[in-house]
Design a protein around this motif. Structure first.
Motif, mmCIF file in Angstrom:
data_model
loop_
_atom_site.group_PDB
_atom_site.id
_atom_site.type_symbol
_atom_site.label_atom_id
_atom_site.label_comp_id
_atom_site.label_asym_id
_atom_site.label_seq_id
_atom_site.Cartn_x
_atom_site.Cartn_y
_atom_site.Cartn_z
ATOM 1 N N ASP A 149 -4.195 -7.527 8.163
ATOM 2 C CA ASP A 149 -2.982 -7.583 7.328
ATOM 3 C C ASP A 149 -2.596 -9.024 7.035
ATOM 4 O O ASP A 149 -2.324 -9.394 5.894
ATOM 5 C CB ASP A 149 -1.808 -6.933 8.086
ATOM 6 C CG ASP A 149 -1.717 -5.455 7.799
ATOM 7 O OD1 ASP A 149 -2.622 -4.954 7.106
ATOM 8 O OD2 ASP A 149 -0.756 -4.823 8.280
ATOM 9 N N LYS A 153 -2.438 -11.064 3.514
ATOM 10 C CA LYS A 153 -1.222 -11.711 3.003
ATOM 11 C C LYS A 153 -1.486 -13.180 2.695
ATOM 12 O O LYS A 153 -1.068 -13.695 1.664
ATOM 13 C CB LYS A 153 -0.083 -11.553 4.012
ATOM 14 C CG LYS A 153 0.568 -10.196 3.866
ATOM 15 C CD LYS A 153 1.807 -10.068 4.718
ATOM 16 C CE LYS A 153 2.273 -8.615 4.666
ATOM 17 N NZ LYS A 153 2.629 -8.099 5.975
ATOM 18 N N GLN A 156 -3.357 -13.410 -0.476
ATOM 19 C CA GLN A 156 -2.485 -13.139 -1.620
ATOM 20 C C GLN A 156 -1.639 -14.365 -1.955
ATOM 21 O O GLN A 156 -1.458 -14.703 -3.121
ATOM 22 C CB GLN A 156 -1.568 -11.940 -1.302
ATOM 23 C CG GLN A 156 -2.253 -10.624 -1.514
ATOM 24 C CD GLN A 156 -1.480 -9.454 -0.935
ATOM 25 O OE1 GLN A 156 -0.562 -9.651 -0.138
ATOM 26 N NE2 GLN A 156 -1.844 -8.252 -1.325
ATOM 27 N N GLN A 157 -1.162 -15.036 -0.873
ATOM 28 C CA GLN A 157 -0.327 -16.235 -1.088
ATOM 29 C C GLN A 157 -1.150 -17.329 -1.758
ATOM 30 O O GLN A 157 -0.674 -18.016 -2.674
ATOM 31 C CB GLN A 157 0.226 -16.736 0.238
ATOM 32 C CG GLN A 157 1.512 -16.028 0.619
ATOM 33 C CD GLN A 157 1.980 -16.426 2.000
ATOM 34 O OE1 GLN A 157 1.280 -17.117 2.722
ATOM 35 N NE2 GLN A 157 3.157 -15.959 2.353
#
Ligand SMILES: O=C(O)CCC(=O)C(=O)O
Ligand SMILES: [Fe+2]
Length: 160
Positions: A149, A153, A156-157
């Motif tokens: 996870d 993330k 994605q950032q």
């Protein structure tokens, strides 16, 4: 076993009785450990020879002087395996307690118990250990999910 990684073989254990006589065929797979399962010694099959395993009853009778054989059986993907085990167990109500305790020695158990009681405690202990193992595996996989996870993330950032 076509998929040895999907099968158990025979998980690590000690036999409960006094001794076990074991005849294994040429395929082999019997392994023993002296360090709690960190390293395994393969018990090479010798034609016509019996393997003699000491069990827990022998361990207690000798006040821990003799150790019960900690062993498992690994499966292999190419050959089927046959073994014959003869377990020498005492009567269910036999007393489990050291035959002799030397001066200055501590007894491996507080009081005599029946073989049935010894066996029950062993099974309960095994169940308890199996549960702990399962829980720690589940926690490991939760941690892995959590890490996945987090890396998602992070990615994605970075991409945003
Ligand atoms: O199959 C073997 O070689 C070992 C069997 C065994 O450990 C058992 O039945 O307790
Ligand atoms: Fe065994």
């Amino acid at each position: 076993m076509p998929s040895p990684d999907l099968t158990l073989g025979l998980k690590r254990h000690t036999d409960p009785g006094l001794i076990t006589l074991l005849l294994q065929d040429q395929v082999g797979g019997l392994q023993a450990t002296r360090d709690g399962g960190n390293t395994w010694i393969t018990v090479r099959p010798i034609p016509g020879a019996f393997v003699v395993n000491l069990g827990d009853y022998g361990h207690y009778l000798s006040n821990g002087r003799f150790k019960s054989a900690d062993h498992q059986v690994a499966v292999n993907s190419t050959s089927s395996r046959l073994s014959i085990a003869a377990f020498l167990n005492p009567a269910p109500n036999a007393q489990v307690y050291p035959v002799k305790i030397e001066e200055g020695e501590k007894a491996v158990m507080d009081e005599p118990i029946s073989f049935t009681e010894m066996y029950k405690r062993k099974m309960n202990n095994d169940l308890h250990l199996a549960r702990l193992k399962k829980i720690s595996k589940q926690e490991e996989s939760l941690l892995e999910d959590d890490n996945k996870d987090k890396s998602c993330k992070n990615l994605q950032q970075i991409l945003a």
